[in-house]
Every structure is written in C-alpha cells, then in structure tokens.
Design an enzyme around this catalytic site. Structure first.
Site, short mmCIF file in Angstrom:
data_model
loop_
_atom_site.label_atom_id
_atom_site.label_comp_id
_atom_site.label_asym_id
_atom_site.label_seq_id
_atom_site.Cartn_x
_atom_site.Cartn_y
_atom_site.Cartn_z
N ASP A 1 42.95 100.73 22.21
CA ASP A 1 42.95 100.60 20.75
C ASP A 1 44.32 100.17 20.24
O ASP A 1 44.43 99.55 19.18
CB ASP A 1 42.56 101.95 20.13
N CYS B 1 42.75 98.15 13.60
CA CYS B 1 41.49 97.44 13.80
C CYS B 1 41.69 95.98 13.39
O CYS B 1 42.00 95.70 12.23
CB CYS B 1 40.38 98.06 12.97
#
Length: 302
Positions: free
Chosen positions: A15, A236
């Site tokens: 991530d 993100c």
C-alpha cells in the site's frame, strides 16, 4: 478497558510503494521487507497482483515473492481471478481482496460496479477453496470525496457478504483520512452489534492528522488489529488527497506509551523507516522518524 496487546499489520511494501511515481528497485523492496521482519512485524503485505499496466510499481510481484525467505506471514493483494492464478504459483498462505463502500470509488479504482467487484471476490474465494486465509479490505467506510453517499447500511451489507464468502478478517478503511474519533466511535458502536470485534481491523490514513486519535477510539472498543505503513508511505492512487497511511513507528510509539504490547522493536523499526525514506527521498517524515533523525544528528531537543 484497552487491549493488553495488538497486532500491527504492515502494509508499506504494497500500500505504501504502490503510490510511488518512481520505480523502486526489487533489491530495495527485499531489503525493506527483511528489515520489517527483523523489527518483529509478524504480518507483512508484500505486494499486489494488480495488472502491471495499472500498477507498474508492483510489476515485480512474482519475482519478489519467489525470493522472500523470511518467516513472517506474507500476504499479497489479489484483485480478480487472473491475479489469483498468479498467486497460486507462489508459496503464499494468505491473500487479500478489496472492495469500496463507495460506488464511484469502485468505478474509478476497479472500473466495476460494487456488485461486479463483489462477484470478483466471490470468484477468488471459490477458487481458493480453503487453500488460503483470505483477508478483505473495505475502502471509504468513513466517507467518500466523490460526492456519493456512503451509508453504514452499505458497509454492513458488504461485511456480511464478505464473511459469508469466508474471509477471516475485514479491514475497515478510512481511505482519504476523513474520519474523526467521534465518527469512529459511532461507526464501531453500530457495527459491533452485528459483527465480532475479533474479526475487524482498522486502516487509517493521516491526511488530516487524526489517525492516531482514531486508532485510540478504536482501542476503546476493543479493536486489536491495525494496519500501518512504515514511514507513513502510501495512499490511494485513485483517490485524490489520500495522503500516507498512518506511520507504523508512530503507532508503535503510542502503543508503548499506553503499555500495550506489540512485539515490535522500536529501534529496528525506526532504522527501517529511515532506510526506506532515504531510499525514496521521502521528505514528509513521521513524528517519530523526525525525532529519530534529530537524535542521530544531534539536532533534537526535548
């Protein structure tokens, strides 16, 4: 009463690095993962099987997993049945799947509707047939920046569907750092009426500086599993403004101050955060990393 111990699940190698615009050499990734494991982290999400066209930063997933030799529990993100086929060629014992509570985010992130994204997860879980432990992420649990309404009812429906498909744990994501402690309290108060706290993890971003406060609010509900990213790396790529995940070293510091066991060596973890932030020329340092560097070069003052 707060938990006596927590599990911190390290998501930085996946991530964190997926959001980097620069190419991160495979050897840097392998060293990062080795250092994370040496710090005592027992769970490391190492990479993703998203198609390299969409996530070029993690295009070396297959080789990376072949070369991992540690004893931590390694996981990789599996977006669909094609990703599952790649995972099957590795020694992984665990995979992760993901979906958003925001219809618009699913469209931007997956180019699919929420129903279609859930069907992809169903295909993955059916093909797994019990071979893998499967963890799930639900993004945008605390709100969407796209203007669409994210209801708690939608979150509950997705959780129920995911548990029915056999996932052992769901990580609830504050994908753009919109949550505040009062909201976390309200959301968990409602969700824990229907779902066991032992099967819930929390995933906070520090966009607005409230990640640690939100983690504390979660602790007060007995939640004992938290995602974090070394150095605060990540975000993100399909959600503007989703700055870094909460830094692992900041979370560990807070747990230490609260006398909550993590099993993580803070000095080794800070060395790891320092290594990867320098390797990436990352200047937005976590609180504990700024303090660590100041102590190393003699500029830190109490």
């Amino acid at each position: 009463m707060l938990p006596a111990q927590v599990v911190i699940k390290e998501v930085g190698p996946r991530d964190g690095l997926q959001n980097e615009t620069q190419t991160v050499p495979l050897e840097v990734k392998l060293k990062l993962i080795g250092m994370l494991e040496a710090s005592g982290l027992s769970y490391i999400e190492a990479t993703s099987f998203v198609h390299p066209k969409w996530m070029p930063q993690l295009s070396d997933a297959d080789e990376l997993l072949q070369r991992l030799t540690g004893h931590a529990r390694f996981s990789a993100l599996v977006p669909n049945i094609k990703g599952m086929a790649r995972a099957e060629a590795t020694r992984l014992q665990e995979i992760a799947v993901f979906i958003s509570a925001s219809e618009v985010h699913n469209s931007k992130n997956l180019n699919k509707s929420t129903a279609e994204a859930l069907d992809d997860i169903k295909q993955v879980t059916e093909r797994s047939n019990g071979r893998y432990q499967i963890r799930a992420y639900i993004s945008m649990v605390f709100g969407s920046p796209f203007g669409d309404d994210v209801s708690l009812g939608t979150v509950k429906e997705l959780m129920a569907a995911l548990y029915e498909l056999g996932v052992y744990e769901i990580s609830l994501g504050d994908t753009t750092g919109m949550a505040n402690p009062q909201q976390v309290d309200a959301v968990l108060s409602e969700l824990l009426k229907s779902f066991p706290r032992e099967k819930i993890a929390m995933h906070f971003h520090d966009t607005n500086g409230l990640a640690l406060a939100n983690i504390y609010a979660s602790l007060q509900h007995g939640i004992a599993v938290f995602d974090a990213s070394v150095g605060g790396l990540g975000g993100c790529p399909y959600a503007e403004g989703a700055s870094g995940n909460v830094a692992t070293e900041d979370v560990v510091y807070m747990m230490n101050e609260l006398n909550i066991a993590t099993g993580i060596n803070m000095e080794q973890l800070l060395m790891t955060a320092d290594y990867i932030s320098r390797a990436l020329n990352f200047t937005n340092l976590s609180s504990q990393l700024r303090k660590y560097r100041g102590e190393q070069d003699g500029t830190y003052r109490n």
